[in-house]
Design an enzyme around this catalytic site. Structure first.
Site, mmCIF file in Angstrom:
data_model
loop_
_atom_site.group_PDB
_atom_site.id
_atom_site.type_symbol
_atom_site.label_atom_id
_atom_site.label_comp_id
_atom_site.label_asym_id
_atom_site.label_seq_id
_atom_site.Cartn_x
_atom_site.Cartn_y
_atom_site.Cartn_z
ATOM 1 N NE ARG A 51 0.193 1.413 3.363
ATOM 2 C CZ ARG A 51 1.105 2.326 3.519
ATOM 3 N NH1 ARG A 51 2.387 2.003 3.538
ATOM 4 N NH2 ARG A 51 0.806 3.596 3.670
ATOM 5 N N GLY A 52 0.240 2.396 -0.150
ATOM 6 C CA GLY A 52 1.004 3.616 -0.375
ATOM 7 C C GLY A 52 1.074 3.817 -1.885
ATOM 8 C CB ALA A 53 0.257 6.744 -3.985
ATOM 9 N NE ARG A 97 -6.322 0.804 -1.544
ATOM 10 C CZ ARG A 97 -5.613 1.372 -0.580
ATOM 11 N NH1 ARG A 97 -4.319 1.122 -0.460
ATOM 12 N NH2 ARG A 97 -6.180 2.196 0.275
ATOM 13 C CD GLN A 207 -3.130 2.661 6.860
ATOM 14 O OE1 GLN A 207 -3.681 3.080 7.870
ATOM 15 N NE2 GLN A 207 -3.788 2.416 5.744
ATOM 16 C CG ASP A 248 -3.089 7.822 -1.712
ATOM 17 O OD1 ASP A 248 -2.811 8.310 -0.598
ATOM 18 O OD2 ASP A 248 -2.906 6.622 -1.997
ATOM 19 C CG ASN A 258 -2.106 11.507 2.431
ATOM 20 O OD1 ASN A 258 -1.608 10.594 1.775
ATOM 21 N ND2 ASN A 258 -1.744 11.757 3.673
HETATM 22 O O1 MRU Z 1 -4.539 3.201 2.311
HETATM 23 P P1 MRU Z 1 -3.064 3.395 2.178
HETATM 24 O O2 MRU Z 1 -2.285 2.829 3.300
HETATM 25 O O3 MRU Z 1 -2.566 2.943 0.818
HETATM 26 O O4 MRU Z 1 -2.883 4.975 2.220
HETATM 27 C C1 MRU Z 1 -1.611 5.496 2.016
HETATM 28 C C2 MRU Z 1 -1.537 6.956 2.139
HETATM 29 O O5 MRU Z 1 -2.510 7.647 2.309
HETATM 30 C C3 MRU Z 1 -0.182 7.560 1.947
HETATM 31 O O6 MRU Z 1 -0.048 8.721 2.704
HETATM 32 C C4 MRU Z 1 -0.017 7.921 0.465
HETATM 33 O O7 MRU Z 1 -0.273 6.824 -0.349
HETATM 34 C C5 MRU Z 1 1.328 8.450 0.195
HETATM 35 S S1 MRU Z 1 2.540 7.142 0.076
HETATM 36 C C6 MRU Z 1 4.058 7.792 -0.206
#
Ligand code: MRU
Length: 356
Positions: A51-53, A97, A207, A248, A258
């Site tokens: 996870r994370g963009a 997603r 997270q 994101d 985000n």
């Molecule tokens: O649902 P997630 O854990 O994928 O959400 C992640 C975030 O909101 C992060 O802040 C975002 O993806 C930036 S990652 C460098």
């Protein structure tokens, strides 16, 4: 600093597979998941194993290599033409997603290759992965230099460590490198600049506590965990000199989506006159949408609120609403920081000029 390997390709292009660190069981277990089918990659993205963009984009790129491999004899996929199979797996991965635009960016980039054979696709996925690593380093140095110039607590004559608040995990675990929001923290550590970092726990999937507090602590940074609802109090106590988060998807006018709860922080920062920064690579910008109202916001299962991590904390059958992201209007963002530099103040004009 030893970071856990969150994404890796194992073996050759034709028969190898994607290996992911399972982020759903951190910080108590270090477990890896081997994804040998597109379905497994899709499921890993959906369930937040990865996870994370930026990390979602990298994983999807490797997933497309898996999708281009020869299917086992007798499987229904074996009857399809190779190009049809490749396009079908790309379409499918794109449904995993909806919010992080890096997913669609990476899929489009893989699609745009003239050669869709596994070897060419793997080389491109590895380039995306490596470029992301470099982007994190560049974000870290641009951000830190900017903080030194503009945030009093970062100047040479400041006596106490600067207080930095972050939300969710925009760290190494969320990218191919040292993270986006965390990049200036790791860069400051390299330059022996002490920071006092506060990590929001980040309800409902934690997270912030499971991932950010874990990775920063493991790297030897000074990190203090707080619950999301403590942020205002901590700001009022003057413990925070700046806030930095990831994104994101960032619209053409600089509005940034985000993790849910980011907008709360931006509003609080505005009230407390604390600079609020969003760090993201250029692959997180979506110039096709004029503003944040066009960003699709993922809604997650009720059980993530009512039975988080298997522990029931709400009445049976209670109604829930669980948006996973929110949008911070660009007016509340002091600067957007990318691998190319700093966009301040963020607006349609400055974003366009920066990315041109
Ligand atoms: O649902 P997630 O854990 O994928 O959400 C992640 C975030 O909101 C992060 O802040 C975002 O993806 C930036 S990652 C460098």
């Amino acid at each position: 600093m030893e970071l856990l390997t969150n994404i890796a390709w194992v073996g050759d292009a034709e028969t190898g597979h994607l290996r992911l660190l399972d982020q759903t069981v951190l910080p108590t277990k270090e477990k890896y998941l081997d994804c040998k089918t597109v379905q497994q990659v899709w499921d890993a993205i959906k369930r937040l194993v990865v996870r994370g963009a930026p990390a979602i984009g990298i994983a999807a790129a490797y997933g497309m290599v898996v999708g281009a491999q020869e299917p086992p004899a007798g499987s229904p996929l074996a009857a399809m033409a190779a190009e049809d199979r490749f396009q079908k797996s790309a379409d499918y991965l794109a449904t995993s997603r909806p919010t992080a635009v890096n997913l669609f960016w990476a899929i489009d980039r893989m699609r745009s290759l003239s050669d869709h054979l596994p070897a060419a696709l793997l080389a491109e996925a590895q380039r995306i992965h490596e470029e992301d690593k470099q982007m994190c380093v560049a974000i870290g140095s641009h951000a830190l230099e900017y903080f030194k110039q503009t945030v009093p607590a970062f100047t040479n004559d400041s006596i106490s460590p600067a207080g930095v608040l972050t939300h969710c995990n925009a760290g190494a675990l969320a990218t191919g490198g040292i993270g986006t929001a965390t990049a200036p923290m790791y860069t400051a550590q390299q330059q022996q600049i002490p920071l006092r970092i506060f990590a929001d726990e980040t309800r409902p999937l934690l997270q912030g506590s499971r991932l950010t507090a874990f990775e920063l602590d493991a790297a030897g940074l000074d990190v203090t965990l707080i619950c999301d609802d403590m942020a205002a109090h901590v700001m009022q106590q003057n413990k925070i000199d700046l806030i930095i988060v990831g994104a994101d998807r960032i619209a053409a006018n600089g509005d940034a989506a985000n993790k849910i709860g980011t907008y709360n922080l931006a509003v609080l920062a505005n009230y407390h006159k604390i600079p609020f920064f969003v760090a993201a690579p250029s692959s997180t910008f979506d110039l096709a949408i004029p503003d944040g109202s066009h960003i699709p916001i993922e809604e997650r299962a009720a059980s993530e609120i009512t039975k988080g991590f298997g522990n029931q904390t709400a009445p049976d059958d209670i109604k829930t609403y669980s948006p996973a992201f929110d949008v911070t209007p660009h007016e509340l963002i002091t600067a957007l920081i990318t691998e190319r530099g700093v966009i301040t103040p963020p607006n349609t004009q400055t974003v366009a000029t920066h990315l041109a």
